[in-house]
Design a protein around this motif. Structure first.
Motif, mmCIF file in Angstrom:
data_model
loop_
_atom_site.group_PDB
_atom_site.id
_atom_site.type_symbol
_atom_site.label_atom_id
_atom_site.label_comp_id
_atom_site.label_asym_id
_atom_site.label_seq_id
_atom_site.Cartn_x
_atom_site.Cartn_y
_atom_site.Cartn_z
ATOM 1 N N ARG A 245 0.852 -1.191 0.000
ATOM 2 C CA ARG A 245 0.000 0.000 0.000
ATOM 3 C C ARG A 245 0.889 1.243 0.000
ATOM 4 O O ARG A 245 2.105 1.142 0.109
ATOM 5 C CB ARG A 245 -0.897 0.016 1.248
ATOM 6 N N GLU A 263 -4.791 9.247 2.920
ATOM 7 C CA GLU A 263 -5.238 8.249 1.948
ATOM 8 C C GLU A 263 -4.353 7.006 2.084
ATOM 9 O O GLU A 263 -3.125 7.107 2.070
ATOM 10 C CB GLU A 263 -5.123 8.786 0.519
ATOM 11 N N ASP A 266 -4.468 0.842 -1.789
ATOM 12 C CA ASP A 266 -4.142 -0.570 -1.925
ATOM 13 C C ASP A 266 -3.788 -0.849 -3.385
ATOM 14 O O ASP A 266 -4.638 -0.742 -4.268
ATOM 15 C CB ASP A 266 -5.335 -1.426 -1.491
ATOM 16 N N ARG A 271 -7.684 0.931 -5.228
ATOM 17 C CA ARG A 271 -8.652 1.825 -4.589
ATOM 18 C C ARG A 271 -8.095 2.309 -3.250
ATOM 19 O O ARG A 271 -7.400 1.580 -2.547
ATOM 20 C CB ARG A 271 -9.978 1.109 -4.387
ATOM 21 N N HIS A 273 -8.779 4.289 0.625
ATOM 22 C CA HIS A 273 -9.720 4.644 1.695
ATOM 23 C C HIS A 273 -8.982 5.574 2.651
ATOM 24 O O HIS A 273 -7.792 5.848 2.492
ATOM 25 C CB HIS A 273 -10.246 3.393 2.415
ATOM 26 N N ALA A 275 -7.387 6.400 6.178
ATOM 27 C CA ALA A 275 -6.820 5.714 7.331
ATOM 28 C C ALA A 275 -6.462 6.715 8.411
ATOM 29 O O ALA A 275 -6.135 7.873 8.136
ATOM 30 C CB ALA A 275 -5.584 4.923 6.930
ATOM 31 N N SER A 289 -8.731 1.820 9.680
ATOM 32 C CA SER A 289 -9.621 2.456 8.728
ATOM 33 C C SER A 289 -10.481 3.500 9.432
ATOM 34 O O SER A 289 -11.103 3.232 10.454
ATOM 35 C CB SER A 289 -10.510 1.401 8.053
ATOM 36 N N ARG A 292 -14.280 4.242 5.007
ATOM 37 C CA ARG A 292 -14.164 3.294 3.900
ATOM 38 C C ARG A 292 -15.508 3.210 3.183
ATOM 39 O O ARG A 292 -16.555 3.046 3.811
ATOM 40 C CB ARG A 292 -13.749 1.907 4.408
ATOM 41 N N GLU A 293 -15.480 3.364 1.879
ATOM 42 C CA GLU A 293 -16.681 3.267 1.060
ATOM 43 C C GLU A 293 -16.422 2.286 -0.073
ATOM 44 O O GLU A 293 -15.310 1.768 -0.214
ATOM 45 C CB GLU A 293 -17.062 4.648 0.494
ATOM 46 N N ASP A 294 -17.449 2.034 -0.892
ATOM 47 C CA ASP A 294 -17.257 1.142 -2.034
ATOM 48 C C ASP A 294 -16.786 1.900 -3.266
ATOM 49 O O ASP A 294 -16.965 1.447 -4.404
ATOM 50 C CB ASP A 294 -18.542 0.363 -2.340
ATOM 51 N N HIS A 296 -13.481 5.003 -4.473
ATOM 52 C CA HIS A 296 -12.167 5.524 -4.086
ATOM 53 C C HIS A 296 -12.304 6.790 -3.247
ATOM 54 O O HIS A 296 -13.089 7.689 -3.559
ATOM 55 C CB HIS A 296 -11.346 5.820 -5.345
ATOM 56 N N SER A 315 -14.114 12.418 -3.038
ATOM 57 C CA SER A 315 -14.939 11.267 -3.452
ATOM 58 C C SER A 315 -15.481 11.511 -4.847
ATOM 59 O O SER A 315 -16.660 11.329 -5.119
ATOM 60 C CB SER A 315 -16.078 11.038 -2.454
#
Length: 495
Positions: A245, A263, A266, A271, A273, A275, A289, A292-294, A296, A315
């Motif tokens: 990462r 940011e 990964d 994508r 998330h 941290a 985390s 965190r979303e589905d 980027h 986002s």
């Protein structure tokens, strides 16, 4: 022949029909007469016909170098584009010699013409990244990206006509270039081919691995040391890199507590998330985390308001600017509301200045690193309104936000990315000299470059953390997962 075969097919040069509401406006057939070797003037009948309309502004699209009464007939002059920075490049063709000479940026000026060749009054200007690998793409971006200059100048004219008239003339420093001969065209094509090969190799084999570091100096001190020279950052203590990462875009949560949002990208999933990490930890980094979303997430910009701590991460993939609030008893972040929707905003930067809240950003797509936009509000939790002069500026060297603004010597300083030679290749400090709901102006205050050591590939975020500054830096590495992603992107699903 090159122009006919290639350049006529770019979107900026394609003919389109006029909108119905202006298609039937009256027209005047103007007759240009030759004056000397290069200049032209309109014949008396054309001038008389135009005078009857009592026009405020005329736009020049064509003709030669115009002289005579047509320059002063409109109340606010005859306006014309110069696709090139006249301080360095005058003449023709637009955007060609910048590629031939490997210039990182290509300038554009909208000017009010005067009798002095290329020495008109500057109405608006911008600087675009030169696409050395492709003349058609570079020219198309320059033409399309500057199309709004006329609207911007008209907004300025409506607000304060006298200020428009009093603007300075173009500085005539640039060499006058002519249309190239065959050898120059061949040289330009070779430059483009080499750049295209280099660009492909770098996208496949050289990837930016970002890391977070601390400097025992405030952003104000770093600005003073940088001055107006391009100065590499020094004395950075880098946090260890997490395996598989990278960490970038660091922001202090509440001053000097040592808690940072960043940011966390990964490489395997492609994508990011948000941290939460501490600055006093040892190897390996123990991050958790925070958001965190589905889709980027990056650039977790933080600010305080009425005793609460908020985060506005980028986002753009979700076409939204979302506001998250910190539950200070549990240490968790919860989505509070949507500030902007239907807008792919990059690096949203929120701050308060002189009783009003501002949101600065760029937008995803063409001009992501070039065009600066702003919204304003009376309260960050209320309604946001777009600035009447959007985009505020177009400059690949100093548009895209790069961290939290700060005050130095009584001036508001806005850090921005210098992407002229590549993404995130430095931090440009801008001194804001005027900011209202319909005006904006800033000037260059200093340039901070990446260090000369390990993380010399990039530097694109800075944030105060008490007496220190948090920054990020990049080094070049080969990432197998990114190699495969680039192949799939360039060659579709066949790889």
């Amino acid at each position: 022949m090159y122009e006919r075969c290639v350049l006529e097919n770019i979107p900026a040069n394609k003919r389109v029909s006029l909108p119905e509401d202006i298609a039937n406006l009256p027209t005047v057939q103007c007759v240009p007469l030759k004056v000397g070797k290069y200049r032209q003037r309109f014949d008396d009948a054309s001038v008389r016909a135009l005078r009857e309309y009592d026009v405020d502004v005329l736009l020049r699209f064509g003709f030669g170098i115009l002289t005579g009464e047509i320059l002063t007939l409109p109340k606010y002059g005859l306006w014309s584009f110069h696709h090139g920075d006249p301080e360095h490049y005058r003449g023709a063709p637009p955007g060609f010699w910048e590629i031939h000479n490997k210039e990182p940026v290509t300038g554009v000026v909208l000017q009010r013409l005067t009798e002095k060749l290329d020495g008109g009054i500057v109405l608006h200007s911008g600087w675009f990244k030169t696409n050395i690998a492709s003349y058609p793409r570079s020219l198309n971006r320059t033409l399309m990206g500057s199309a709004h200059f006329v609207a911007r100048a008209l907004i300025d004219l409506r607000r304060d006509p006298s200020a428009l008239v009093d603007r300075p003339c173009v500085a005539l420093c640039g060499q006058i270039y002519r249309y190239p001969r065959t050898i120059a065209v061949f040289e330009m094509l070779m430059v483009s081919v080499r750049a295209r090969v280099f660009e492909l190799c770098r996208s496949l084999f050289s990837h930016q691995q970002w890391a977070i570091g601390f400097v025992q100096k405030t952003p104000e001190k770093l600005l003073e040391e940088a001055g107006e020279a391009a100065t590499p950052i020094q004395g950075v203590s880098w946090l260890p890199e997490p395996a598989g990462r990278f960490l970038a875009d660091p922001f202090a949560v509440d001053g000097d507590s040592g808690v940072i949002l960043a940011e966390e990208f990964d490489w395997k999933t492609g994508r990011g998330h948000i941290a939460s990490i501490r600055s006093d930890i040892s190897d390996p980094i123990d991050s958790r985390s925070a958001v965190r979303e589905d889709f980027h997430l990056s650039y977790p910009y933080t600010f305080e308001h009425q005793g609460e701590i908020y985060c506005v991460p980028e986002s753009a993939e979700n076409n939204e600017v979302a506001l998250y609030i910190l539950n200070q008893s549990t240490g968790t972040w919860v989505k509070h509301k949507s500030l902007l929707s239907g807008c792919a905003v990059l690096d949203p930067t929120i701050f308060s200045h002189e009783g009003r809240w501002w949101l600065f950003c760029t937008k995803s797509g063409a001009g992501a690193n070039e065009a600066l936009y702003a919204w304003h509000a009376e309260d960050p939790l209320g309604d946001w309104h777009p600035h009447t002069a959007n985009p505020l500026k177009v400059d690949v060297r100093s548009a895209r936000p790069a961290g939290r603004p700060f005050v130095h010597d009584g001036h508001l300083i806005r850090p921005a990315q210098d992407c002229s030679t590549g993404y995130g290749n430095g931090i440009c400090f801008n001194r804001i000299t005027r900011i209202t709901t319909d005006e904006f102006a800033e000037n260059f205050a200093g340039l901070l470059l990446p260090e000369t050591g390990t993380y010399g590939r990039g530097l694109h975020t800075i944030c105060a953390a008490g007496p220190r500054s948090i920054v990020d830096g990049a080094r070049s590495v080969f990432i197998g997962a990114e190699f495969c992603r680039v192949l799939r992107k360039k060659f579709g699903g066949s790889v």
